[in-house]
Scaffold this motif. Structure first.
Motif, mmCIF file in Angstrom:
data_model
loop_
_atom_site.group_PDB
_atom_site.id
_atom_site.type_symbol
_atom_site.label_atom_id
_atom_site.label_comp_id
_atom_site.label_asym_id
_atom_site.label_seq_id
_atom_site.Cartn_x
_atom_site.Cartn_y
_atom_site.Cartn_z
ATOM 1 N N LYS A 1 1.051 -0.829 0.016
ATOM 2 C CA LYS A 1 0.186 0.140 -0.490
ATOM 3 C C LYS A 1 1.182 1.538 -0.293
ATOM 4 C CE LYS A 1 -4.069 1.654 -0.267
ATOM 5 N NZ LYS A 1 -5.202 1.080 -0.996
ATOM 6 N N ALA A 2 1.926 0.918 1.005
ATOM 7 C CA ALA A 2 3.432 1.753 0.802
ATOM 8 C C ALA A 2 3.485 2.950 -0.975
ATOM 9 C CB ALA A 2 4.614 2.115 2.055
ATOM 10 N N ALA A 3 3.846 1.820 -1.293
ATOM 11 C CA ALA A 3 4.641 1.321 -3.082
ATOM 12 C C ALA A 3 3.246 2.597 -3.832
ATOM 13 C CB ALA A 3 4.412 -0.079 -3.556
ATOM 14 N N THR A 4 2.336 1.854 -3.446
ATOM 15 C CA THR A 4 1.129 3.249 -3.906
ATOM 16 C C THR A 4 0.826 4.166 -3.992
ATOM 17 O OG1 THR A 4 0.277 0.771 -4.325
ATOM 18 C CG2 THR A 4 -1.323 2.244 -5.516
ATOM 19 N N PHE A 5 0.150 4.313 -2.857
ATOM 20 C CA PHE A 5 1.243 5.826 -1.861
ATOM 21 C C PHE A 5 1.832 6.882 -2.281
ATOM 22 C CE2 PHE A 5 -2.234 5.141 1.648
ATOM 23 C CZ PHE A 5 -2.816 4.887 1.255
ATOM 24 N N ASN A 6 3.104 5.763 -2.509
ATOM 25 C CA ASN A 6 4.276 6.731 -2.841
ATOM 26 C C ASN A 6 4.270 7.188 -4.405
ATOM 27 O OD1 ASN A 6 6.673 7.376 -1.318
ATOM 28 N ND2 ASN A 6 6.227 5.748 -1.066
ATOM 29 N N LEU A 7 3.572 6.204 -5.453
ATOM 30 C CA LEU A 7 3.709 6.491 -6.775
ATOM 31 C C LEU A 7 2.300 7.212 -6.851
ATOM 32 C CD1 LEU A 7 4.675 3.099 -8.414
ATOM 33 C CD2 LEU A 7 5.399 5.294 -8.464
ATOM 34 N N LEU A 8 1.385 7.272 -6.418
ATOM 35 C CA LEU A 8 -0.155 8.031 -6.224
ATOM 36 C C LEU A 8 0.256 9.856 -6.172
ATOM 37 C CD1 LEU A 8 -3.136 6.082 -5.650
ATOM 38 C CD2 LEU A 8 -2.483 6.781 -7.923
ATOM 39 N N TYR A 9 1.045 9.634 -5.381
ATOM 40 C CA TYR A 9 1.821 11.044 -4.689
ATOM 41 C C TYR A 9 2.745 12.017 -5.516
ATOM 42 C CZ TYR A 9 -1.108 10.465 -0.707
ATOM 43 O OH TYR A 9 -1.748 10.257 0.241
ATOM 44 N N ALA A 10 3.080 11.189 -6.385
ATOM 45 C CA ALA A 10 4.549 11.052 -6.996
ATOM 46 C C ALA A 10 4.656 11.763 -7.729
ATOM 47 C CB ALA A 10 5.323 10.229 -7.008
ATOM 48 N N PHE A 11 2.379 11.263 -8.839
ATOM 49 C CA PHE A 11 2.603 12.139 -10.148
ATOM 50 C C PHE A 11 1.794 13.827 -10.297
ATOM 51 C CE2 PHE A 11 1.749 6.744 -11.078
ATOM 52 C CZ PHE A 11 2.376 6.987 -11.331
ATOM 53 N N PRO A 12 1.239 13.544 -9.406
ATOM 54 C CA PRO A 12 0.542 15.470 -9.173
ATOM 55 C C PRO A 12 2.223 16.213 -9.778
ATOM 56 C CG PRO A 12 -0.383 13.467 -7.910
ATOM 57 C CD PRO A 12 0.766 12.733 -8.460
ATOM 58 N N GLY B 1 11.576 12.285 -5.547
ATOM 59 C CA GLY B 1 11.920 11.471 -4.880
ATOM 60 C C GLY B 1 10.638 10.492 -4.156
ATOM 61 N N PHE B 2 9.573 11.335 -4.348
ATOM 62 C CA PHE B 2 8.405 9.324 -4.184
ATOM 63 C C PHE B 2 8.312 8.920 -5.221
ATOM 64 C CE2 PHE B 2 5.623 12.653 -1.897
ATOM 65 C CZ PHE B 2 5.874 12.316 -0.526
ATOM 66 N N ALA B 3 8.264 9.156 -6.428
ATOM 67 C CA ALA B 3 8.627 8.086 -7.689
ATOM 68 C C ALA B 3 9.517 7.654 -7.349
ATOM 69 C CB ALA B 3 8.784 8.804 -9.065
ATOM 70 N N TRP B 4 10.868 7.319 -6.922
ATOM 71 C CA TRP B 4 12.377 6.225 -6.649
ATOM 72 C C TRP B 4 11.802 5.257 -5.275
ATOM 73 C CZ3 TRP B 4 14.401 5.115 -10.696
ATOM 74 C CH2 TRP B 4 14.658 5.973 -11.409
ATOM 75 N N TRP B 5 11.046 5.817 -4.517
ATOM 76 C CA TRP B 5 10.610 5.071 -3.031
ATOM 77 C C TRP B 5 9.380 4.408 -3.771
ATOM 78 C CZ3 TRP B 5 12.948 3.623 0.912
ATOM 79 C CH2 TRP B 5 13.429 4.457 1.619
ATOM 80 N N GLY B 6 9.134 5.008 -4.306
ATOM 81 C CA GLY B 6 7.191 3.532 -4.945
ATOM 82 C C GLY B 6 8.050 2.883 -5.530
#
Length: 200
Positions: free
Chosen positions: A138-149, A170-175
């Motif tokens: 779930k954390a991975a999905t959240f990171n990616l969904l926050y990275a895109f905006p 940062g969010f994209a790489w963590w995600g």
């Protein structure tokens, strides 16, 4: 998380109710997908940004409400991961098409989807329709969904773009890293379940 991978609110048994607030939120997220595709393709970035942010917020709220009020449903377990997947896939393709992110990043994330499809297929052959959700997935999905905006906001010049760029990446790489770690953990989890069944 693929459609068979995510189980929203696994701390309570799912019910057959359809008309619930969490399901309505998931349905709204699905309806936002074609609107987002139009917005990103026609360079209406403000609209695309609002849709992405609304998707991230409702993704958090639907699971939270479902668990807190005992509204976990089988329909929700289906809609929620489908909405996640559609937003991730359409956003990745849209941002790559606009040259905001490189295509090799898209390939890395799509390769993980292919890997999870195999894991879920093996799980189904052994009688499991899905694997228990864990925090990293779930954390991975959240990171990616926050990275895109943030990456969409980083398009262009100005102080806002300069601020959003490192945050988005940062969010994209963590995600991306967590996405693959979650996939490997799901595979290990499945192997343990199969071994446990074989030992009985």
């Amino acid at each position: 998380m693929t459609a068979g991978e995510s189980v929203r609110g696994t701390d309570s048994a799912p019910v057959d109710r359809v008309l619930t607030v969490p399901n309505a939120l998931s349905a709204l997220r699905l309806l936002g997908v074609p609107a987002f595709i139009w917005a990103i393709a026609t360079r209406h970035d403000a609209i695309a940004l609002v849709i992405l942010m609304a998707s991230g917020i409702t993704d958090y709220l639907d699971g939270k409400i479902a668990r807190h009020y005992g509204l976990v449903s089988r329909v929700g377990q289906l809609l929620d991961p489908i909405a996640d997947r559609l937003y991730i896939v359409t956003t990745l393709v849209g941002l790559a098409w606009r040259d905001i992110i490189p295509w090799w990043l898209v390939a890395i994330l799509f390769a993980r989807e292919a890997f999870m499809a195999v894991v879920v297929l093996i799980a189904k052959r052994h009688g499991w329709t899905g694997l228990p959700v864990h925090f990293i997935g779930k954390a991975a999905t959240f990171n990616l969904l926050y990275a895109f905006p943030a990456l969409l906001m980083a398009e262009g010049d100005g102080w806002l773009a300069s601020l959003a760029r490192p945050i988005g990446w940062g969010f994209a790489w963590w995600g991306t890293v967590l996405y693959w770690v979650a996939g490997i953990l799901y595979a290990v989890q499945l192997r343990q379940l199969i071994a446990r069944r074989g030992a009985r």
